[in-house]
Design a protein around this motif. Structure first.
Motif, PDB file in Angstrom:
ATOM      1  N   ARG A  59       0.819  -1.204   0.000  1.00  0.00           N
ATOM      2  CA  ARG A  59       0.000   0.000   0.000  1.00  0.00           C
ATOM      3  C   ARG A  59       0.857   1.259   0.000  1.00  0.00           C
ATOM      4  NH1 ARG A  59      -4.083  -1.683   4.950  1.00  0.00           N
ATOM      5  NH2 ARG A  59      -4.960  -3.569   3.976  1.00  0.00           N
ATOM      6  N   PRO A  60       0.313   2.348  -0.558  1.00  0.00           N
ATOM      7  CA  PRO A  60       1.046   3.621  -0.487  1.00  0.00           C
ATOM      8  C   PRO A  60       1.067   4.110   0.952  1.00  0.00           C
ATOM      9  CG  PRO A  60      -1.162   3.947  -1.387  1.00  0.00           C
ATOM     10  CD  PRO A  60      -0.948   2.467  -1.303  1.00  0.00           C
ATOM     11  N   PRO A  61       2.078   4.891   1.334  1.00  0.00           N
ATOM     12  CA  PRO A  61       2.158   5.385   2.709  1.00  0.00           C
ATOM     13  C   PRO A  61       0.978   6.290   3.044  1.00  0.00           C
ATOM     14  CG  PRO A  61       3.749   6.502   1.301  1.00  0.00           C
ATOM     15  CD  PRO A  61       3.196   5.373   0.497  1.00  0.00           C
ATOM     16  N   LEU A  62       0.572   6.271   4.312  1.00  0.00           N
ATOM     17  CA  LEU A  62      -0.542   7.103   4.752  1.00  0.00           C
ATOM     18  C   LEU A  62      -0.121   8.560   4.822  1.00  0.00           C
ATOM     19  CD1 LEU A  62      -1.908   4.914   7.698  1.00  0.00           C
ATOM     20  CD2 LEU A  62      -2.881   5.124   5.402  1.00  0.00           C
ATOM     21  N   THR A  63      -1.023   9.445   4.479  1.00  0.00           N
ATOM     22  CA  THR A  63      -0.756  10.862   4.625  1.00  0.00           C
ATOM     23  C   THR A  63      -0.862  11.239   6.096  1.00  0.00           C
ATOM     24  OG1 THR A  63      -3.081  11.488   4.367  1.00  0.00           O
ATOM     25  CG2 THR A  63      -1.746  11.289   2.355  1.00  0.00           C
ATOM     26  N   GLU A  64      -0.293  12.384   6.464  1.00  0.00           N
ATOM     27  CA  GLU A  64      -0.375  12.851   7.849  1.00  0.00           C
ATOM     28  C   GLU A  64      -1.830  13.114   8.236  1.00  0.00           C
ATOM     29  OE1 GLU A  64       2.020  12.895  10.103  1.00  0.00           O
ATOM     30  OE2 GLU A  64       3.218  11.956   8.532  1.00  0.00           O
ATOM     31  N   GLU A  65      -2.609  13.571   7.272  1.00  0.00           N
ATOM     32  CA  GLU A  65      -4.028  13.822   7.544  1.00  0.00           C
ATOM     33  C   GLU A  65      -4.758  12.520   7.882  1.00  0.00           C
ATOM     34  OE1 GLU A  65      -7.971  15.883   5.422  1.00  0.00           O
ATOM     35  OE2 GLU A  65      -6.075  15.702   4.326  1.00  0.00           O
ATOM     36  N   ARG A  66      -4.462  11.472   7.135  1.00  0.00           N
ATOM     37  CA  ARG A  66      -5.104  10.176   7.387  1.00  0.00           C
ATOM     38  C   ARG A  66      -4.635   9.599   8.714  1.00  0.00           C
ATOM     39  NH1 ARG A  66      -9.150   7.469   8.325  1.00  0.00           N
ATOM     40  NH2 ARG A  66      -8.989   5.207   8.034  1.00  0.00           N
ATOM     41  N   LYS A  67      -3.367   9.776   9.037  1.00  0.00           N
ATOM     42  CA  LYS A  67      -2.867   9.303  10.327  1.00  0.00           C
ATOM     43  C   LYS A  67      -3.609   9.996  11.472  1.00  0.00           C
ATOM     44  CE  LYS A  67       1.841   8.188   8.816  1.00  0.00           C
ATOM     45  NZ  LYS A  67       3.276   8.554   8.930  1.00  0.00           N
ATOM     46  N   ALA A  68      -3.842  11.298  11.318  1.00  0.00           N
ATOM     47  CA  ALA A  68      -4.571  12.044  12.351  1.00  0.00           C
ATOM     48  C   ALA A  68      -5.999  11.536  12.479  1.00  0.00           C
ATOM     49  CB  ALA A  68      -4.561  13.535  12.013  1.00  0.00           C
ATOM     50  N   GLU A  69      -6.612  11.194  11.349  1.00  0.00           N
ATOM     51  CA  GLU A  69      -7.976  10.654  11.372  1.00  0.00           C
ATOM     52  C   GLU A  69      -8.013   9.314  12.111  1.00  0.00           C
ATOM     53  OE1 GLU A  69      -9.024  10.405   7.299  1.00  0.00           O
ATOM     54  OE2 GLU A  69      -9.518  12.534   7.080  1.00  0.00           O
ATOM     55  N   ILE A  70      -7.025   8.473  11.845  1.00  0.00           N
ATOM     56  CA  ILE A  70      -6.969   7.163  12.508  1.00  0.00           C
ATOM     57  C   ILE A  70      -6.784   7.342  14.011  1.00  0.00           C
ATOM     58  CG2 ILE A  70      -5.631   5.038  12.745  1.00  0.00           C
ATOM     59  CD1 ILE A  70      -5.012   5.244   9.741  1.00  0.00           C
ATOM     60  N   ARG A  71      -5.911   8.260  14.395  1.00  0.00           N
ATOM     61  CA  ARG A  71      -5.704   8.523  15.819  1.00  0.00           C
ATOM     62  C   ARG A  71      -6.996   8.965  16.493  1.00  0.00           C
ATOM     63  NH1 ARG A  71      -0.618   9.569  17.864  1.00  0.00           N
ATOM     64  NH2 ARG A  71      -1.448  11.279  19.121  1.00  0.00           N
ATOM     65  N   LEU A  72      -7.762   9.812  15.820  1.00  0.00           N
ATOM     66  CA  LEU A  72      -9.012  10.288  16.397  1.00  0.00           C
ATOM     67  C   LEU A  72     -10.054   9.170  16.456  1.00  0.00           C
ATOM     68  CD1 LEU A  72     -10.355  12.770  17.570  1.00  0.00           C
ATOM     69  CD2 LEU A  72     -11.074  13.428  15.268  1.00  0.00           C
ATOM     70  N   GLU A  73     -10.077   8.311  15.434  1.00  0.00           N
ATOM     71  CA  GLU A  73     -11.003   7.170  15.444  1.00  0.00           C
ATOM     72  C   GLU A  73     -10.682   6.229  16.604  1.00  0.00           C
ATOM     73  OE1 GLU A  73     -10.519   5.448  11.603  1.00  0.00           O
ATOM     74  OE2 GLU A  73     -11.448   7.138  10.545  1.00  0.00           O
TER      75      GLU A  73
END
Length: 224
Positions: free
Chosen positions: A22-36
């Motif tokens: 998979r392509p690396p996660l963006t910082e925005e997506r990482k932040a979304e995962i942390r919040l989830e």
């Protein structure tokens, strides 16, 4: 010779053969995962307690492995940190927009009227439930207090800039400490005093705004 050529012509690493997976996660997506993960952790903490909650359960609630949970957070209690820090970021933003003649107690009015932010949006009830837990869960209490402790220098820098003072001046440091304490006390008072109440969203928002306004008004008066 031929065998040697074959050995040297073969890829010796994954990097040599080009990107895979998979392509690396963006910082925005990482932040979304942390919040989830944070939201899922709070839901589990509220329903079954911190001690009974596992990393596997938190991950399953989000659709990730426990290994992913631990990649983002060092402990289950620290999973809630994004919900705390998002509120601090909101307040720092408000301080930066604080008008020269604007009363301190009006500082958060505009932010609290915006339903997209943490304190006014759908996460408000989650944060309030989390703050209630900090009263009985030492691990969560430590994360809560640490978040505010780390926020204080940020508050001091903004207040120093606003007053045209050096960053190491004592005055903005003291003001930031008072401001910080007033905010934390207000949020705790609101969360704990509404523990048994279930107001509708508009009523809850009105109460929270009034509580924060009262606390900041007292802070503006200083120490009598």
């Amino acid at each position: 010779m031929t065998a040697a050529r074959e050995r040297t012509s073969r890829p010796t690493s994954r990097a040599a053969s080009g990107p895979t997976g998979r392509p690396p996660l963006t910082e925005e997506r990482k932040a979304e995962i942390r919040l989830e993960i944070a939201r899922a952790a709070v839901d589990l903490f509220v329903t079954q307690g911190v001690a009974a909650t596992t990393g596997e359960q938190i991950g399953a609630a989000v659709g990730v492995s426990s290994r992913t949970v631990w990649r983002y957070f060092p402990s289950k209690e620290s999973c809630v940190r994004p919900l705390f820090s998002a509120g601090i970021d909101l307040i720092v933003g408000c301080l930066r927009q604080w008008g020269p003649e604007q009363p301190l107690e009006e500082l958060l009015d505009r932010a609290l009227a915006d339903e997209d932010n943490l304190l006014a949006g759908p996460d408000r009830a989650t944060v309030v439930a989390l703050v209630r837990l900090t009263r009985t869960e030492p691990g969560l209490r430590a994360v809560w207090l640490q978040t505010y402790d780390e926020a204080e220098p940020a508050f001091a820098r903004v207040l120093a800039e606003r007053a045209g003072l050096p960053a190491d001046d004592l005055r903005p440091t003291i003001r930031a400490a008072m401001f910080n304490a007033a905010l934390r006390a207000a949020v705790e008072h609101y969360a704990w005093s509404t523990a048994d109440a279930h107001p509708d969203r508009t009523t809850a928002q009105t109460r929270l705004t009034a509580t924060l306004r009262s606390a900041l008004a007292v802070a503006a008066e200083g120490v009598g």
